[in-house]
Motif scaffolding. Structure first.
Motif, PDB file in Angstrom:
ATOM      1  N   GLU A  24       0.785  -1.104   0.178  1.00 43.70           N
ATOM      2  CA  GLU A  24      -0.012  -0.100   0.006  1.00 43.70           C
ATOM      3  C   GLU A  24       0.900   1.207  -0.045  1.00 43.70           C
ATOM      4  O   GLU A  24       0.441   2.100  -0.796  1.00 43.70           O
ATOM      5  N   GLU A  25       1.943   1.123   0.581  1.00 44.57           N
ATOM      6  CA  GLU A  25       2.872   2.320   0.691  1.00 44.57           C
ATOM      7  C   GLU A  25       3.699   2.568  -0.610  1.00 44.57           C
ATOM      8  O   GLU A  25       3.795   3.701  -1.240  1.00 44.57           O
ATOM      9  N   ARG A  26       4.045   1.347  -1.136  1.00 44.59           N
ATOM     10  CA  ARG A  26       4.733   1.580  -2.680  1.00 44.59           C
ATOM     11  C   ARG A  26       3.512   2.150  -3.665  1.00 44.59           C
ATOM     12  O   ARG A  26       4.170   2.964  -4.421  1.00 44.59           O
ATOM     13  N   GLU A  27       2.501   1.835  -3.442  1.00 42.07           N
ATOM     14  CA  GLU A  27       1.262   2.202  -4.463  1.00 42.07           C
ATOM     15  C   GLU A  27       0.946   3.757  -4.180  1.00 42.07           C
ATOM     16  O   GLU A  27       1.211   4.513  -5.339  1.00 42.07           O
ATOM     17  N   GLU A  28       1.376   4.127  -2.908  1.00 48.87           N
ATOM     18  CA  GLU A  28       0.873   5.545  -2.756  1.00 48.87           C
ATOM     19  C   GLU A  28       2.280   6.530  -3.304  1.00 48.87           C
ATOM     20  O   GLU A  28       2.017   7.351  -3.885  1.00 48.87           O
ATOM     21  N   VAL A  29       3.230   5.916  -3.008  1.00 45.78           N
ATOM     22  CA  VAL A  29       4.465   6.414  -3.579  1.00 45.78           C
ATOM     23  C   VAL A  29       4.596   6.572  -5.149  1.00 45.78           C
ATOM     24  O   VAL A  29       4.767   7.702  -5.717  1.00 45.78           O
ATOM     25  N   GLY A  30       4.047   5.553  -5.567  1.00 46.26           N
ATOM     26  CA  GLY A  30       4.146   5.324  -7.086  1.00 46.26           C
ATOM     27  C   GLY A  30       2.764   6.474  -7.648  1.00 46.26           C
ATOM     28  O   GLY A  30       3.230   7.268  -8.647  1.00 46.26           O
ATOM     29  N   LYS A  31       1.865   6.809  -7.080  1.00 39.28           N
ATOM     30  CA  LYS A  31       0.886   7.616  -7.264  1.00 39.28           C
ATOM     31  C   LYS A  31       1.161   9.147  -7.287  1.00 39.28           C
ATOM     32  O   LYS A  31       1.204  10.079  -8.015  1.00 39.28           O
ATOM     33  N   ALA A  32       2.221   9.171  -6.155  1.00 42.95           N
ATOM     34  CA  ALA A  32       2.630  10.437  -5.872  1.00 42.95           C
ATOM     35  C   ALA A  32       3.747  10.917  -6.852  1.00 42.95           C
ATOM     36  O   ALA A  32       3.946  11.898  -7.393  1.00 42.95           O
ATOM     37  N   LEU A  33       4.692   9.760  -7.332  1.00 41.41           N
ATOM     38  CA  LEU A  33       5.484  10.037  -8.308  1.00 41.41           C
ATOM     39  C   LEU A  33       4.728  10.547  -9.913  1.00 41.41           C
ATOM     40  O   LEU A  33       5.187  11.235 -10.642  1.00 41.41           O
ATOM     41  N   ALA A  34       3.622   9.809 -10.018  1.00 46.62           N
ATOM     42  CA  ALA A  34       2.953   9.910 -11.394  1.00 46.62           C
ATOM     43  C   ALA A  34       2.345  11.349 -11.234  1.00 46.62           C
ATOM     44  O   ALA A  34       2.508  11.949 -12.196  1.00 46.62           O
ATOM     45  N   TYR A  35       1.928  11.780  -9.944  1.00 46.51           N
ATOM     46  CA  TYR A  35       1.343  13.249  -9.994  1.00 46.51           C
ATOM     47  C   TYR A  35       2.429  14.259 -10.165  1.00 46.51           C
ATOM     48  O   TYR A  35       2.341  15.235 -10.748  1.00 46.51           O
ATOM     49  N   ALA A  36       3.447  14.158  -9.571  1.00 38.22           N
ATOM     50  CA  ALA A  36       4.844  14.978  -9.703  1.00 38.22           C
ATOM     51  C   ALA A  36       5.153  14.978 -11.123  1.00 38.22           C
ATOM     52  O   ALA A  36       5.389  16.213 -11.696  1.00 38.22           O
ATOM     53  N   ARG A  37       5.164  13.964 -11.835  1.00 42.66           N
ATOM     54  CA  ARG A  37       5.581  14.028 -13.348  1.00 42.66           C
ATOM     55  C   ARG A  37       4.399  14.794 -14.095  1.00 42.66           C
ATOM     56  O   ARG A  37       4.781  15.541 -15.027  1.00 42.66           O
ATOM     57  N   GLN A  38       3.205  14.618 -13.541  1.00 41.67           N
ATOM     58  CA  GLN A  38       1.939  15.264 -14.290  1.00 41.67           C
ATOM     59  C   GLN A  38       2.139  16.829 -14.184  1.00 41.67           C
ATOM     60  O   GLN A  38       1.886  17.401 -14.985  1.00 41.67           O
ATOM     61  N   ILE A  39       2.442  17.225 -13.029  1.00 39.34           N
ATOM     62  CA  ILE A  39       2.519  18.743 -12.853  1.00 39.34           C
ATOM     63  C   ILE A  39       3.740  19.347 -13.019  1.00 39.34           C
ATOM     64  O   ILE A  39       3.895  20.467 -12.701  1.00 39.34           O
ATOM     65  N   GLY A  40       4.801  18.355 -13.376  1.00 35.63           N
ATOM     66  CA  GLY A  40       6.156  18.934 -13.418  1.00 35.63           C
ATOM     67  C   GLY A  40       6.732  19.324 -12.425  1.00 35.63           C
ATOM     68  O   GLY A  40       7.729  20.472 -12.082  1.00 35.63           O
ATOM     69  N   ASP A  41       6.652  18.741 -11.051  1.00 39.40           N
ATOM     70  CA  ASP A  41       7.646  18.980  -9.852  1.00 39.40           C
ATOM     71  C   ASP A  41       8.780  18.414 -10.020  1.00 39.40           C
ATOM     72  O   ASP A  41       8.976  17.325  -9.500  1.00 39.40           O
ATOM     73  N   LEU A  42       9.652  19.106 -10.276  1.00 38.25           N
ATOM     74  CA  LEU A  42      11.136  18.528 -10.593  1.00 38.25           C
ATOM     75  C   LEU A  42      11.843  18.305  -9.111  1.00 38.25           C
ATOM     76  O   LEU A  42      13.068  17.767  -9.077  1.00 38.25           O
ATOM     77  N   ALA A  43      11.309  18.939  -8.223  1.00 39.81           N
ATOM     78  CA  ALA A  43      12.083  18.711  -6.830  1.00 39.81           C
ATOM     79  C   ALA A  43      11.712  17.516  -6.386  1.00 39.81           C
ATOM     80  O   ALA A  43      12.481  17.184  -5.596  1.00 39.81           O
ATOM     81  N   ALA A  44      10.279  17.127  -6.464  1.00 41.52           N
ATOM     82  CA  ALA A  44       9.947  15.946  -6.020  1.00 41.52           C
ATOM     83  C   ALA A  44      10.392  14.611  -6.626  1.00 41.52           C
ATOM     84  O   ALA A  44      10.457  13.669  -5.742  1.00 41.52           O
ATOM     85  N   LEU A  45      10.614  14.864  -7.822  1.00 44.88           N
ATOM     86  CA  LEU A  45      10.977  13.500  -8.567  1.00 44.88           C
ATOM     87  C   LEU A  45      12.163  12.838  -7.926  1.00 44.88           C
ATOM     88  O   LEU A  45      12.083  11.367  -7.677  1.00 44.88           O
ATOM     89  N   PRO A  46      13.206  13.351  -7.799  1.00 45.84           N
ATOM     90  CA  PRO A  46      14.393  12.598  -7.201  1.00 45.84           C
ATOM     91  C   PRO A  46      13.891  12.143  -5.705  1.00 45.84           C
ATOM     92  O   PRO A  46      14.412  10.827  -5.565  1.00 45.84           O
ATOM     93  N   LEU A  47      13.344  12.624  -5.073  1.00 49.28           N
ATOM     94  CA  LEU A  47      13.062  12.095  -3.814  1.00 49.28           C
ATOM     95  C   LEU A  47      12.295  10.869  -3.829  1.00 49.28           C
ATOM     96  O   LEU A  47      12.464  10.005  -2.926  1.00 49.28           O
TER      97      LEU A  47
END
Length: 60
Positions: A24-47
């Protein structure tokens, strides 16, 4: 499900960048990663990528 059949709780990650331990935690991080890519949050992607990669004693 009885207590004897209940899955053991996952260990917690105490790394500097906390890794997801449960599916469940891995899925949550995966969704956050997809969202960060969608909005162009370049600071969040490496984290977020760091959370999903690397070795972690809690996942051993």
């Amino acid at each position: 499900m009885t207590d004897a059949q209940a899955p053991a709780p996952a260990a917690a990650c105490f790394c500097v960048i906390a890794h997801p331990v449960t599916s469940e935690e891995r899925e949550e991080v995966g969704k956050a990663l997809a969202y960060a890519r969608q909005i162009g949050d370049l600071a969040a992607l490496p984290l977020l990528i760091a959370q999903l990669t690397g070795s972690c004693p809690a996942r051993a």
